[in-house]
Scaffold this active site. Structure first.
Site, mmCIF file in Angstrom:
data_model
loop_
_atom_site.group_PDB
_atom_site.id
_atom_site.type_symbol
_atom_site.label_atom_id
_atom_site.label_comp_id
_atom_site.label_asym_id
_atom_site.label_seq_id
_atom_site.Cartn_x
_atom_site.Cartn_y
_atom_site.Cartn_z
ATOM 1 N N ASP A 265 -12.318 57.316 90.041
ATOM 2 C CA ASP A 265 -12.539 57.037 88.621
ATOM 3 C C ASP A 265 -12.764 58.385 87.936
ATOM 4 O O ASP A 265 -13.608 59.170 88.364
ATOM 5 C CB ASP A 265 -13.756 56.133 88.410
ATOM 6 C CG ASP A 265 -13.736 55.461 87.035
ATOM 7 O OD1 ASP A 265 -13.550 56.176 86.029
ATOM 8 O OD2 ASP A 265 -13.887 54.231 86.967
ATOM 9 N N CYS A 393 2.069 45.274 57.014
ATOM 10 C CA CYS A 393 1.763 44.858 55.645
ATOM 11 C C CYS A 393 0.395 44.180 55.576
ATOM 12 O O CYS A 393 -0.297 44.275 54.562
ATOM 13 C CB CYS A 393 2.858 43.937 55.104
ATOM 14 S SG CYS A 393 3.045 42.396 56.001
#
Length: 818
Positions: A265, A393
């Site tokens: 990790d 939009c």
């Protein structure tokens, strides 16, 4: 009518309607809704004439409380065999639930006895079971369950306790919070497939004075020793990764010779991780997760061999996770939080023919997928639901939820403090050529020039007061001028091409905000914007002048705001937008505007592009996005978002609950135990659950799709291995392929390069036919060989005798030993 309630015709759910100025009855009836009106409201409604009706308002869904009934524990335990309200994590086991209930009673009774000889004999138990369940046979799977319950019922299997502990914990929380649906009486979890294929004899379960005695009572010492000698790779040390590591250490993986737990990790431990990742403490904050997790395991289990890595799963880690690394593994367990990394692991597992178990959660939902080498379909073959994207939009003009306002604010952050600063750096480096020779359209270039002009004037003055003025102008532009321009373009009474009102439904009609620097929200936005602008342009922040915003606002030329930068050309399908499109801008105009920009590099501090979530104080990033999102929400009457919501949406944080993490980790480890035993596909289970409902389902993984060529059968797991004591030439490689499969090779690729093509110039083909495959990969394919590399991968495109293309597996070419 200020507040009404409507409900669906089936009466199951009621919804209050808030902030309604009037009611259009025809619209309500069209949606098959029944109004719940008081007498006063009915009288008022009956007096409303057609000409006084108008629409508008917001509907908010509210889930009603449900009342359930369950038997008391004493009655439920009295005769569980006949209780009908029982569910199972595996629906195929439902017919066996009565028998399992009885065997659970058997285990409980035996655990109460201190001496085995005081208990009923196995033969007597088998007789009782056959009497109670006459349809059972005296031999077979059900009698195996009786044996396991008799001999192993007192044992403890850590992943099983993890599953049940998570389920019980969530039910306790439901009882405390009175939220979500509780279990309906009984839940049975039957994972008999994890047991060894052959019955474990009693002597092979006896305690040996180790921490694995309880586990060996269930699985036997043979399987327990096998688990201890295995080498597993855990990808990710987050919430799921920590639980996987803990459970693997508990069952003994990597505790004897040749065994190991490997974990990687690249992230570091942060404060908010401590609430869901229990291997970490406050002392681990700032440390790499993989190393902190490894140290925590060694402190708790001194015999476990943990090897931490700090690599990010992906192409950048090819050197660390090489052929030697993957060849040494017995399995891979995924605790990753993104699809891209999962797909990379999936490809590596196919390449090396390794099995892996994928696990993931989202709030109270969770899934486990067993990918068994050669037997099941791979991870990528199951298409994940794509994250829904927000239409542009909607973001720019018609938001109707806090997700829209937060994403809009995040985009504004990146544009103001990241993209604009990058553009400014490019202009300083390249001059006017950056604008004139760029790939932007004319109108976009004009907008770029205006932005450059403003930022160049700020860094030329190197004055923090100019940054504060910029913050005020930005507020006026975003929340006043652009909103006013949108309303001028789409007035209140505008209708669509079908005659319906334009404003309505998801399109909320906004209202501009008036500048009020005494308003704490507006003031906070201006100051945060100014500080971020100053930091990105290398200007010193002078906090003392932040109290004089009103005088700075008075010095702003409001005429600059009349030329609003709102772009309305992207709204499709609703109205005629031709007159809202941007006019074409000639090249001459662009050149003329460029001449107004300074040609020399201004004196300023170091430019620092700031993108959301990047370097710097992330708290400030969240503060700005929260301020901008909530101000936009005020314009559109959208509820304000708290800091947690803003951070969750902006950073796309997947909610991690310890209960669902516990369940999914336990299920994943149970699947891995099956993988390590090399169980057949029918013993594996893909699981999905939703603890809130609660809902559980599991199914056998699907086998891979097969394709055929002659006597050859290929799946996604197949590869063509070419081994030899010497490095073959390309000609020898083509001849071997033709001899083995009867296929003519037309093209070969290696890495990202096409290294052979039948359609290449003859001279090039002739040269490469004499080259070895390794030389071709290095010189043509630009493959960088590492000392630990054992294979080369070639993708072959071939044709049969009739000229039809044949899809072949990749070729795994073993490098000749020096």
């Amino acid at each position: 009518v200020k507040e009404l309630t409507w409900r669906h015709a089936d009466g199951h759910m009621e919804h209050p309607i808030c902030a309604v100025g009037g009611l259009e009855v025809s619209a309500v009836m069209a949606h098959s809704l029944e109004l719940l009106l008081s007498d006063e409201q009915k009288d008022l409604l009956s007096s409303v004439t057609e000409d006084k009706l108008f629409t508008g308002g917001i509907v908010k869904q509210v889930k009603n409380m449900e009342t359930g009934s369950h038997l008391p524990l004493s009655e439920g335990c009295a005769d569980r065999i006949r209780v009908q309200k029982s569910s199972s994590l595996d629906s195929t086991k439902l017919p066996d639930v009565p028998l399992i209930h009885y065997l659970l009673d058997l285990c409980a009774q035996r655990n109460d006895k201190s001496r085995h000889e005081d208990f009923v004999s196995l033969k007597a138990i088998q007789h009782i079971v056959l009497t109670k369940f006459p349809t059972l046979q005296s031999s077979g799977e059900h009698m195996r369950l009786v044996l396991e319950a008799y001999y192993g019922g007192a044992g403890i299997l850590p992943p099983l306790t993890s599953v049940m502990g998570g389920l019980v914990g969530q039910e306790v929380l439901k009882g405390i919070c009175r939220k979500y649906r509780p279990l309906d009486q009984w839940l049975v979890f039957d994972c008999r497939e994890v047991l060894p294929e052959l019955h474990v004899e009693p002597f092979n379960r006896l305690p040996r004075g180790t921490r694995f005695d309880s586990q060996a009572a269930v699985l036997g010492w043979g399987l327990t020793t096998l688990l201890r000698s295995r080498k597993l790779f855990v990808a990710g040390a987050g919430a799921i990764g920590c639980e996987l590591l803990k459970l693997y250490a508990q069952i003994g993986v990597g505790t004897i010779e040749n065994g190991a737990l490997l974990v990687t990790d690249y992230d570091v431990v942060e404060m908010h991780n401590l609430s869901s990742q229990f291997l970490f403490t406050e002392g681990d904050i700032g440390k790499k997760k993989s190393r902190a997790a490894a140290h925590a395991l060694v402190r708790r289990f001194e015999d476990v061999n943990v090897m931490p890595y700090e690599e990010k799963i992906g192409l950048s880690s090819e050197e660390a996770f090489n052929d030697e690394f993957f060849d040494s593994l017995n399995g891979i367990s995924n605790g990753l939080d993104n699809v891209e990394a999962r797909l990379h692991v999936d490809q590596k597992c196919i390449y090396y023919r390794k099995s892996f178990v994928d696990a993931g959660t989202y709030g109270m939902k969770g899934h486990v997928q067993a990918v068994v080498a050669d037997l099941s379909e791979n991870y990528a073959n199951l298409s994940d639901a794509q994250e829904p994207s927000i239409p542009l939009c909607t973001l720019k003009y018609f938001p109707h939820s806090h997700e829209h306002t937060i994403q809009w604010a995040k985009n504004a952050f990146d544009n103001f403090f990241g993209v604009e600063v990058d553009e400014l750096s490019a202009y300083i480096e390249k001059g006017r050529a950056f604008v004139v020779e760029g790939s932007r359209t004319g109108a976009s270039k004009l907008s770029l020039i205006k932005t450059l002009r403003v930022n160049l004037s700020i860094i030329a003055s190197a004055s923090y007061s100019d940054c504060l003025r910029w913050g005020i102008v930005t507020f006026l532009r975003l929340f006043q001028a652009n909103i006013a321009a949108l309303l001028r373009r789409f007035p209140r009474n505008m209708v669509t091409s079908s005659g319906a009102p334009f404003w309505g439904g998801p399109k909320r009609r906004p209202s501009p905000l008036l500048l009020d620097l005494d308003n704490s929200e507006q003031r906070r936005f201006v100051i945060l914007a100014a500080r971020l602008r100053a930091r990105s342009l290398g200007i010193h922040v002078n906090h003392s002048i932040e109290n004089d915003l009103s005088s700075l606002a008075g010095s702003i030329d409001m005429e600059l705001l009349n030329d609003s930068d709102v772009e309305l050309g992207g709204i499709q399908g609703e109205v005629d937008i031709g007159r809202g499109s941007q006019a074409e801008v000639s090249e001459e105009t662009i050149i003329e505007e460029c001449r107004t920009l300074p040609d020399t590099r201004p004196v300023c501090g170091q430019l620092l592009p700031i993108f959301f979530g990047g370097e710097g104080k992330k708290e400030v990033h969240i503060d700005f996005v929260m301020a901008a999102a909530n101000l936009r929400g005020k314009c559109y009457e959208i509820e304000a978002s708290d800091r947690y919501t803003v951070q969750s949406v902006a950073e796309k944080i997947t909610p991690a609950l310890v209960t669902s993490t516990s369940v999914v980790s336990g299920l994943a480890v149970l699947e891995m135990i099956k993988v390590l035993q090399e169980k057949k596909l029918e013993f594996h289970r893909n699981s999905y659950f939703n603890l809130a409902l609660p809902f559980f389902t599991s199914s056998m993984p699907s086998p891979p799709v097969s394709r055929y060529h002659g006597d050859h059968k290929w799946t996604v797991w197949s590869n063509i291995q070419i081994n030899g004591d010497k490095d073959l030439t390309l000609r020898e490689f083509l001849d071997a392929f033709k001899s083995k499969f009867g296929l003519s090779v037309s093209m070969i690729s290696c890495g990202v390069s096409m290294v052979y093509s039948l359609f290449a110039p003859k001279r090039r083909i002739s040269e490469r036919l004499r080259m070895t495959m390794t030389r071709i990969a290095v010189e043509v394919g630009k493959v960088k060989l590492s000392p630990c590399q054992r294979y080369l991968v070639f993708e072959v495109f071939a044709e049969d005798e009739t000229g039809n293309s044949v899809e072949t597996p990749h070729v795994l070419y073993t490098l000749a030993k020096p």
